[in-house]
Write an enzyme that holds these catalytic residues in place. Structure first.
Site, mmCIF file in Angstrom:
data_model
loop_
_atom_site.group_PDB
_atom_site.id
_atom_site.type_symbol
_atom_site.label_atom_id
_atom_site.label_comp_id
_atom_site.label_asym_id
_atom_site.label_seq_id
_atom_site.Cartn_x
_atom_site.Cartn_y
_atom_site.Cartn_z
ATOM 1 C CD GLN A 1 -13.898 0.364 4.718
ATOM 2 O OE1 GLN A 1 -13.080 -0.534 4.836
ATOM 3 N NE2 GLN A 1 -14.425 0.982 5.746
ATOM 4 C CB SER B 1 -7.401 -1.014 0.426
ATOM 5 O OG SER B 1 -7.287 -1.049 1.831
ATOM 6 C CG LEU B 2 -11.672 -4.259 0.939
ATOM 7 C CD1 LEU B 2 -12.463 -5.467 0.454
ATOM 8 C CD2 LEU B 2 -12.577 -3.335 1.729
ATOM 9 N NE ARG C 1 -6.679 -5.121 5.195
ATOM 10 C CZ ARG C 1 -7.178 -4.095 4.526
ATOM 11 N NH1 ARG C 1 -8.482 -3.887 4.500
ATOM 12 N NH2 ARG C 1 -6.381 -3.269 3.863
ATOM 13 C CG HIS D 1 -3.957 2.133 3.443
ATOM 14 N ND1 HIS D 1 -3.455 0.860 3.401
ATOM 15 C CD2 HIS D 1 -5.232 2.057 2.975
ATOM 16 C CE1 HIS D 1 -4.380 0.048 2.903
ATOM 17 N NE2 HIS D 1 -5.462 0.755 2.654
ATOM 18 C CD GLN E 1 -3.526 -3.800 1.835
ATOM 19 O OE1 GLN E 1 -4.086 -3.845 2.926
ATOM 20 N NE2 GLN E 1 -4.004 -4.358 0.752
#
Length: 312
Positions: free
Chosen positions: A10, A95-96, A120, A204, A253
């Site tokens: 992101q 991340s994603l 998510r 996170h 995560q």
């Protein structure tokens, strides 16, 4: 030449991302249409036309970035003849981006990856009311310095280290007041700069535990195969191929530290000399060069980028 493919997270999104590729290759357009069908949403229109506020909704941003990454990947491997199996020995994602990496490596189907990321994104946004969470980048701080600042600033709230992106770039996440205290404390301790980030949720950190529980349930319903090549996972910074371990790591995560600096070092230490960012933007390309200037790093989003990669 051994290569790692890495996929952005992101912040790399922009209205019109991938437009040259979408204009040139039916494969790219079909990839976005497959995501549209999986989500029962015209995400393609949002990607191509905006408005920006719709694209930056977390539940849209996450599947949109994955869709562009997979569009590039499919054009590379299906239309341009790039030998993914023969040349790429690790995948990773920020991340994603781990979901994009797993889809490229055959662990997820594209529709499953899209639906998981939509879930998510929505769960992350709903975990913390808008305004109650924040993130800040500490520029010039080591991981150890950032941990000390986060611990001292937390008081009775949450302030966690969220991202170890590169030398001198560490991100904190948590309750707004705690992160603001940390930014002020960083300046007092001589950190070069503390920048509050424009984000819709504190990613996170422990405040996202409700989202982790949503993802544990969602991932339990999805077929996951062993990725080929292995994934260098965010939370362990080690290669993983076991589907059950991948499920656990993807849940962890959500609230855990993205150890991106260590992920890139693990890629390098595996004997890989080239990091190729697949999808929108050049964020990970820049980080790779900061982490190890001896690594070759390039980004692939449009047709000219594909031609450059094929020449390597």
């Amino acid at each position: 030449m051994t290569i790692a493919f890495v996929f952005p997270g992101q912040g790399s999104q922009a209205v019109g991302m991938g437009e040259a590729l979408l204009a040139s290759f039916p494969t790219a357009r079909e990839t976005l249409e497959e995501v549209d069908d999986a989500l029962s949403l015209n995400l393609s229109r949002i990607v191509r036309e905006g408005p920006a506020e719709d694209l930056t909704l977390t539940e849209n941003t996450q599947p949109a970035l994955m869709a562009i990454g997979m569009a590039v990947f499919r054009v590379l491997t299906r239309d341009a003849g790039f030998d993914f199996a023969g040349r790429v020995s690790r995948v990773a994602g920020h991340s994603l981006g781990e979901y994009s990496a797993l889809a490229a490596a055959g662990a997820f189907s594209l529709p499953d990856a899209a639906r998981l990321l939509r879930t998510r994104g929505r769960a992350m946004q709903e975990a913390v009311p808008v305004g109650e969470g924040a993130m800040a980048a500490l520029l010039g701080a080591t991981l150890e310095q950032a941990r000390g600042i986060a611990e001292d600033a937390a008081e009775d709230q949450v302030c966690d280290v969220a991202n170890d992106n590169a030398p001198g770039q560490v991100v904190l996440s948590g309750n707004s007041e705690a992160v603001e205290r940390a930014a002020a404390l960083a300046k007092e301790r001589g950190i070069r700069r503390a920048v509050m980030l424009s984000v819709s949720a504190p990613f996170h950190c422990r405040l996202l535990q409700p989202a982790a529980e949503v993802m544990e349930q969602a991932l339990s319903t999805i077929d996951i195969g062993p990725p080929d090549p292995p994934l260098v996972a965010n939370v362990s910074a080690e290669p993983v191929s076991d589907p059950d371990e991948i499920r656990e790591l993807l849940v962890a995560q959500v609230t855990g530290l993205v150890r991106w600096r260590e992920c890139v070092l693990a890629i390098r230490d595996a004997g890989i000399g080239t990091v190729v960012e697949i999808g929108a933007g050049k964020v990970l390309t820049g980080l790779a060069r900061r982490i190890d200037p001896d690594l070759a790093a390039l980004s692939v989003e449009g047709p000219e980028d594909i031609e450059a990669l094929l020449k390597l």
